[in-house]
Enzyme design. Structure first.
Site, short mmCIF file in Angstrom:
data_model
loop_
_atom_site.label_atom_id
_atom_site.label_comp_id
_atom_site.label_asym_id
_atom_site.label_seq_id
_atom_site.Cartn_x
_atom_site.Cartn_y
_atom_site.Cartn_z
N GLY A 46 0.86 -1.04 0.01
CA GLY A 46 -0.07 -0.04 0.02
C GLY A 46 0.96 1.27 -0.06
O GLY A 46 0.47 2.27 -0.37
N MET A 49 5.69 4.37 -4.11
CA MET A 49 7.12 4.52 -4.59
C MET A 49 7.14 5.47 -5.90
O MET A 49 6.33 5.04 -6.98
CB MET A 49 7.62 3.22 -4.92
CG MET A 49 8.96 3.25 -5.36
SD MET A 49 9.37 1.41 -5.56
CE MET A 49 11.22 1.48 -5.89
N PRO A 50 7.79 6.75 -5.75
CA PRO A 50 7.77 7.39 -7.10
C PRO A 50 8.32 6.84 -8.26
O PRO A 50 9.38 6.12 -8.29
CB PRO A 50 8.70 8.61 -6.59
CG PRO A 50 8.69 8.73 -5.05
CD PRO A 50 8.57 7.20 -4.58
N LEU A 54 16.30 9.11 -8.51
CA LEU A 54 17.75 9.44 -8.96
C LEU A 54 18.63 8.20 -8.79
O LEU A 54 18.62 7.86 -7.48
CB LEU A 54 18.31 10.75 -8.27
CG LEU A 54 19.51 11.10 -8.47
CD1 LEU A 54 19.66 11.91 -9.83
CD2 LEU A 54 20.09 11.99 -7.41
N ASP A 80 18.05 6.31 -5.04
CA ASP A 80 18.67 4.54 -5.24
C ASP A 80 19.95 4.71 -4.92
O ASP A 80 20.74 5.32 -5.56
CB ASP A 80 18.39 4.15 -6.71
CG ASP A 80 18.54 2.60 -6.76
OD1 ASP A 80 17.77 1.96 -6.31
OD2 ASP A 80 19.81 2.46 -7.10
N TYR A 85 28.31 1.46 -4.11
CA TYR A 85 28.57 2.47 -4.86
C TYR A 85 29.47 3.45 -4.14
O TYR A 85 30.07 4.36 -4.85
CB TYR A 85 27.38 3.48 -5.21
CG TYR A 85 26.33 2.74 -5.81
CD1 TYR A 85 26.53 1.65 -6.41
CD2 TYR A 85 24.98 3.00 -5.85
CE1 TYR A 85 25.46 0.82 -7.08
CE2 TYR A 85 23.84 2.51 -6.53
CZ TYR A 85 24.04 1.20 -7.29
OH TYR A 85 23.11 0.68 -7.83
N HIS A 143 21.85 -7.19 -3.50
CA HIS A 143 22.25 -6.57 -4.80
C HIS A 143 22.39 -7.50 -6.01
O HIS A 143 21.89 -7.01 -7.13
CB HIS A 143 23.68 -5.78 -4.35
CG HIS A 143 23.96 -4.86 -5.07
ND1 HIS A 143 24.55 -3.58 -5.01
CD2 HIS A 143 23.75 -4.46 -6.58
CE1 HIS A 143 24.79 -2.81 -5.85
NE2 HIS A 143 24.25 -3.24 -6.96
N SER A 281 22.08 10.86 -12.82
CA SER A 281 22.74 11.96 -13.57
C SER A 281 23.38 13.03 -12.36
O SER A 281 22.86 12.90 -11.41
CB SER A 281 21.47 12.84 -14.33
OG SER A 281 22.22 14.20 -14.94
N THR A 283 23.97 16.04 -13.48
CA THR A 283 23.83 17.23 -14.02
C THR A 283 22.45 17.92 -13.75
O THR A 283 21.51 17.51 -14.22
CB THR A 283 24.19 16.97 -15.74
OG1 THR A 283 25.13 16.13 -15.80
CG2 THR A 283 24.20 18.54 -16.27
P1 A2P Z 1 25.45 12.76 -16.27
O1 A2P Z 1 25.66 12.11 -14.92
O2 A2P Z 1 26.94 13.42 -16.73
O3 A2P Z 1 24.62 13.97 -16.37
P2 A2P Z 1 22.02 5.35 -17.06
O4 A2P Z 1 21.00 6.23 -16.03
O5 A2P Z 1 21.31 4.70 -17.96
O6 A2P Z 1 23.00 4.75 -16.24
O7 A2P Z 1 22.51 6.68 -17.75
C1 A2P Z 1 23.40 7.76 -16.99
C2 A2P Z 1 24.21 8.36 -17.95
O8 A2P Z 1 23.50 9.10 -19.01
C3 A2P Z 1 25.02 9.48 -17.37
O9 A2P Z 1 26.44 9.53 -17.90
C4 A2P Z 1 24.38 10.65 -17.40
O10 A2P Z 1 25.47 11.68 -17.56
C5 A2P Z 1 23.68 10.58 -18.64
N1 A2P Z 1 22.36 11.44 -18.69
C6 A2P Z 1 21.52 11.37 -17.73
N2 A2P Z 1 20.47 12.08 -17.86
C7 A2P Z 1 20.31 12.43 -19.17
C8 A2P Z 1 19.61 13.21 -20.13
N3 A2P Z 1 18.63 13.66 -19.91
N4 A2P Z 1 20.36 13.55 -21.41
C9 A2P Z 1 21.48 12.93 -21.73
N5 A2P Z 1 22.21 12.24 -20.91
C10 A2P Z 1 21.75 12.05 -19.63
#
Ligand code: A2P
Length: 355
Positions: A46, A49-50, A54, A80, A85, A143, A281, A283
């Protein structure tokens, strides 16, 4: 602002026209108004989970904290993590600095392969909790479905078993330290075996999933057994591998039709089939895009059919200890050589997850 909007509409229309020109007719998304999607999945318990979280795998120390911060600021409520890691302490620092209440965030972590005996499972969880600065996890996953001796790499431990590990995790749920337990990288036979003895059923199986590796049968099997599926590497690891998913012509054409990024098409492809995604990501602009843009459009049946042609079974995470049943003979030979090499390298580098 208005000008930008008009430009976007124009670009979409132009892209759609170009797309239609290269495809059979009727490939465009239906013009019917879209009902808003639920952004969370309801687990068998119940709990919610989004659907978009990330990922922190290979998010380097030094940048993962600001990625978590950016993600929380953008409204992400699902992180996550994993002991392996080696960046959980920095995730914890970002969580501590954030004003988002702990109970609003769904936090997953994972138990590494050499922590299988009851005392080691408990100690590993305590370390993860302390690194993340929390007194409970929303989800704790095994894992990989392997049993290694403590502090070893790929050395089997005949005295331990996944069954005993699971039973220890069940006790930790009873103790209130974990809300849900689950697995990662399990194939169908492994999930079936787990279900044969689980008192508390797995809430999640986290596996590699993207259009080149849709694993449709495994996804259906899990979902029909009330096990939520989470996709790791949903972008095919971005440009880190030769996956080429972000530049795949089918993906980019569909992206152009909807006026969205190829990444959003890949994420949408999974969430539309009820699969949770955890794109990694660091970024901020991508983090925001990954969180919002997949909700702005819907893939039509024709687009899904076009995406299905991308499937070639390619895996981008297949370490020597993996138990996937879809290896080719060439992979097997490669793996046995790699296993020997990897054991040596890992033993020297030592995944010191006890810190
Ligand atoms: P970065 O962390 O430099 O933004 P996955 O989740 O399949 O493992 O992919 C992760 C990779 O995809 C990372 O290298 C990440 O780079 C890149 N990435 C994450 N989001 C995007 C996006 N919206 N567009 C392009 N590349 C992305």
């Amino acid at each position: 602002m208005r000008l930008l909007k008009t430009r976007r509409v124009f670009l979409r229309a132009a892209a759609a026209a170009a797309f239609v020109g290269t495809q059979t007719p009727n490939l465009l998304a239906s013009a019917a108004p879209m009902t808003p999607d639920a952004r969370e999945l309801t687990l068998a318990s119940g709990a919610k989970m989004p659907l978009i979280g990330l990922g922190t795998w290979e998010a380097d120390p030094g940048v993962v904290g600001s990625a978590v911060q950016a993600s929380l600021d953008a409204g992400c409520r699902h992180l996550d993590c994993a002991a392996a890691y080696r960046n959980e302490h920095e995730v914890g620092e970002a969580l501590a600095a954030s004003s988002v209440p702990r109970k609003e965030i769904f936090i997953t972590s994972k138990l590494w392969n050499d922590r299988r005996r009851p005392a080691d499972v408990e100690a590993a969880l305590e370390k993860t909790l302390s690194r993340l600065g929390t007194d409970y996890l929303d989800l704790y996953l095994i894992h990989w479905p392997v049993v290694w001796a403590k502090d070893s790499v790929m050395k089997p431990d005949a005295q331990a078993s996944l069954r005993e590990t699971w039973q220890t995790l069940e006790k930790l749920v009873d103790a209130g330290k974990i809300k849900h337990i689950g697995v990662s990288n399990y194939n169908e036979a492994e999930v079936k075996e787990l279900l044969s003895y689980a008192r508390i059923r797995p809430a999640v199986n986290q596996i590699e999933l993207h259009p080149r590796l849709p694993q449709t049968q495994l996804v259906k099997y899990c979902q029909s057994n009330d096990i939520c599926v989470t996709a790791y590497s949903p972008l095919g690891r971005g440009s880190k591998t030769k996956a080429g998913l972000l530049t795949n012509p089918t993906v980019t054409r569909i992206a152009a039709v909807h006026g969205v990024s190829p990444a959003s098409v890949l994420l949408r492809w999974n969430v539309q089939r009820g699969v949770v995604v955890i794109p990694k990501s660091v970024t901020p602009a991508r983090i925001r895009q990954n969180l919002e843009e997949p909700w702005s459009f819907r893939l039509s049946d024709q687009e899904l059919a076009a995406m299905a042609t991308v499937d070639d079974g390619a895996r981008f995470c297949s370490p020597p200890w993996s138990t996937f049943g879809d290896r080719t003979r060439r992979d097997d030979i490669f793996t046995s050589c790699l296993t020997r090499l990897a054991s040596g390298i890992f033993a020297v580098a030592s995944l010191d997850i006890t810190k």
